[in-house]
Every structure is written in structure tokens, then in C-alpha cells.
Write a protein that holds these residues in place. Sequence first.
Motif, PDB file in Angstrom:
ATOM      1  N   VAL A  14       0.912  -0.936   0.335  1.00 16.32           N
ATOM      2  CA  VAL A  14       0.247  -0.322   0.427  1.00 16.32           C
ATOM      3  C   VAL A  14       0.555   1.256  -0.368  1.00 16.32           C
ATOM      4  O   VAL A  14       0.663   2.075  -0.884  1.00 16.32           O
ATOM      5  CB  VAL A  14      -0.485   0.235   0.944  1.00 16.32           C
ATOM      6  N   ASP A  15       2.090   1.042   0.953  1.00 15.33           N
ATOM      7  CA  ASP A  15       3.032   2.219   0.826  1.00 15.33           C
ATOM      8  C   ASP A  15       3.028   3.039  -0.384  1.00 15.33           C
ATOM      9  O   ASP A  15       3.665   3.751  -0.807  1.00 15.33           O
ATOM     10  CB  ASP A  15       3.921   2.200   1.926  1.00 15.33           C
ATOM     11  N   ARG A  41      -2.308   0.892 -12.201  1.00  9.09           N
ATOM     12  CA  ARG A  41      -2.983  -0.645 -12.038  1.00  9.09           C
ATOM     13  C   ARG A  41      -1.955  -1.547 -11.570  1.00  9.09           C
ATOM     14  O   ARG A  41      -2.665  -2.284 -10.892  1.00  9.09           O
ATOM     15  CB  ARG A  41      -3.629  -0.622 -13.031  1.00  9.09           C
ATOM     16  N   ALA A  42      -0.519  -1.241 -11.990  1.00  9.48           N
ATOM     17  CA  ALA A  42      -0.439  -2.376 -11.695  1.00  9.48           C
ATOM     18  C   ALA A  42       0.579  -2.172 -10.265  1.00  9.48           C
ATOM     19  O   ALA A  42       0.839  -3.060  -9.390  1.00  9.48           O
ATOM     20  CB  ALA A  42       1.580  -2.324 -12.439  1.00  9.48           C
ATOM     21  N   ALA A  43       0.764  -1.103  -9.813  1.00  9.90           N
ATOM     22  CA  ALA A  43       0.996  -0.637  -8.308  1.00  9.90           C
ATOM     23  C   ALA A  43      -0.142  -0.991  -6.963  1.00  9.90           C
ATOM     24  O   ALA A  43       0.172  -1.809  -6.574  1.00  9.90           O
ATOM     25  CB  ALA A  43       1.464   1.025  -8.103  1.00  9.90           C
ATOM     26  N   ILE A  44      -1.767  -0.947  -7.589  1.00  7.06           N
ATOM     27  CA  ILE A  44      -2.521  -0.450  -6.668  1.00  7.06           C
ATOM     28  C   ILE A  44      -2.756  -2.762  -6.730  1.00  7.06           C
ATOM     29  O   ILE A  44      -2.907  -3.319  -6.292  1.00  7.06           O
ATOM     30  CB  ILE A  44      -3.561   0.149  -7.550  1.00  7.06           C
ATOM     31  N   PRO A  47      -0.620  -5.232  -3.276  1.00  6.15           N
ATOM     32  CA  PRO A  47      -1.629  -5.223  -2.162  1.00  6.15           C
ATOM     33  C   PRO A  47      -3.156  -5.970  -3.151  1.00  6.15           C
ATOM     34  O   PRO A  47      -2.764  -6.342  -1.876  1.00  6.15           O
ATOM     35  CB  PRO A  47      -1.086  -4.032  -1.629  1.00  6.15           C
ATOM     36  N   SER A  48      -3.494  -5.182  -3.749  1.00  8.16           N
ATOM     37  CA  SER A  48      -4.409  -6.272  -4.053  1.00  8.16           C
ATOM     38  C   SER A  48      -4.876  -7.775  -4.257  1.00  8.16           C
ATOM     39  O   SER A  48      -5.770  -8.683  -3.825  1.00  8.16           O
ATOM     40  CB  SER A  48      -5.286  -5.867  -5.466  1.00  8.16           C
ATOM     41  N   ALA A  54      -5.247 -13.475   1.078  1.00  7.43           N
ATOM     42  CA  ALA A  54      -4.984 -13.327   2.257  1.00  7.43           C
ATOM     43  C   ALA A  54      -6.439 -14.026   2.581  1.00  7.43           C
ATOM     44  O   ALA A  54      -7.167 -14.676   3.735  1.00  7.43           O
ATOM     45  CB  ALA A  54      -4.688 -11.752   3.263  1.00  7.43           C
ATOM     46  N   GLY A  55      -7.187 -13.124   2.248  1.00  9.53           N
ATOM     47  CA  GLY A  55      -8.806 -13.315   1.960  1.00  9.53           C
ATOM     48  C   GLY A  55      -9.829 -14.829   1.816  1.00  9.53           C
ATOM     49  O   GLY A  55     -10.472 -15.074   2.324  1.00  9.53           O
TER      50      GLY A  55
END
Length: 166
Positions: A14-15, A41-44, A47-48, A54-55
Amino acid sequence: MHDSRRLEVWKEGVDLAVTVYSLTSAMPRRELFGLTSQIRRAAISVPSNIAEGAGRGGTKEMAHFLRISLGSLAELVSHLLMAVQLRYFTEEELPKQAITTLKKRILRLHDRITGARPCAGRVPGTKYQVPGTKGRVPGHGELVHCGPFPCFFGGSVSRLLRRTSM
């Protein structure tokens, strides 16, 4: 099902995304729906995908989404280098340390939950292969146990690769 917000690797992702958003805000307006959008989009996505893995709750799913996040991180690096070539910003402005640290942490987490490291098998466009693949190209998404060798992701290429006859 795990809360991704408790994972340090997710927080670092996220950072990095926030840093990239800040960096790309100075790019030309004409690139807003082009390279700027692709970089963001690549950066987001990094963490997505960690959060999605994890979900899901299972180690197989988590490992799968960690590999996807590594791919997104590689895509981010590619887009950032393109932006440098187009002189939208300098290489010194790139968040290299954050990218390198995040990559290492994702690999470490992957190693911890699976006991294996994702390998590239044969290095595209070369006559080199990852030790342990015995001359065959691994299937898409297949894990190859590299033993004591560093993996293609972030490892020293000279120590990792050995000459093969193709």
C-alpha cells in the motif's frame, strides 16, 4: 480467512502504491489514460493480490496470489522504466529500495507458507535455465524447488544460471 491489514507485506505494498501515485501525479496530462493509468494499476495490483490471497484462507490460494503480486511488481518496474526512457522522471526518482524490499518480503512470505520459491525455469530469450529443472521448461505457475540456489526473482543471475545446450 485472514485480515490482510495485519500483514506487513500488504502495508508495504500500500505504501508503494501511494508513493507511485505521488510520483505519477507529475506525468503529462496526455498520459493520464495511457502510461500513468498502467503504472497506477500495476502498483495497486500488488497489495490487492496479497489481500485477495489472504482473504481466500488457504495456503495454495495465498501462494498463487503472492506469485501474481510478484508479476504485478515486475509489470510496475517495466512501466516505470518506460516512463524514465520517455523522460517523465529520472531513474533516481524511482522507489527502487521500496520495490526491492517488497519483492524480498513477498518471496520470503511465499517461502514460509509453501517451502518453495517460484522459479522462472528457462530464462526467456537465453540459453540459461534454473538449476533443478533438468532441462525442461516448467509449466505455467509450476513451482520448482531450487534447493540452495537463489531464485530468478531477485537472485544473482550469475550464481543462479548455468549454460545449457539448446
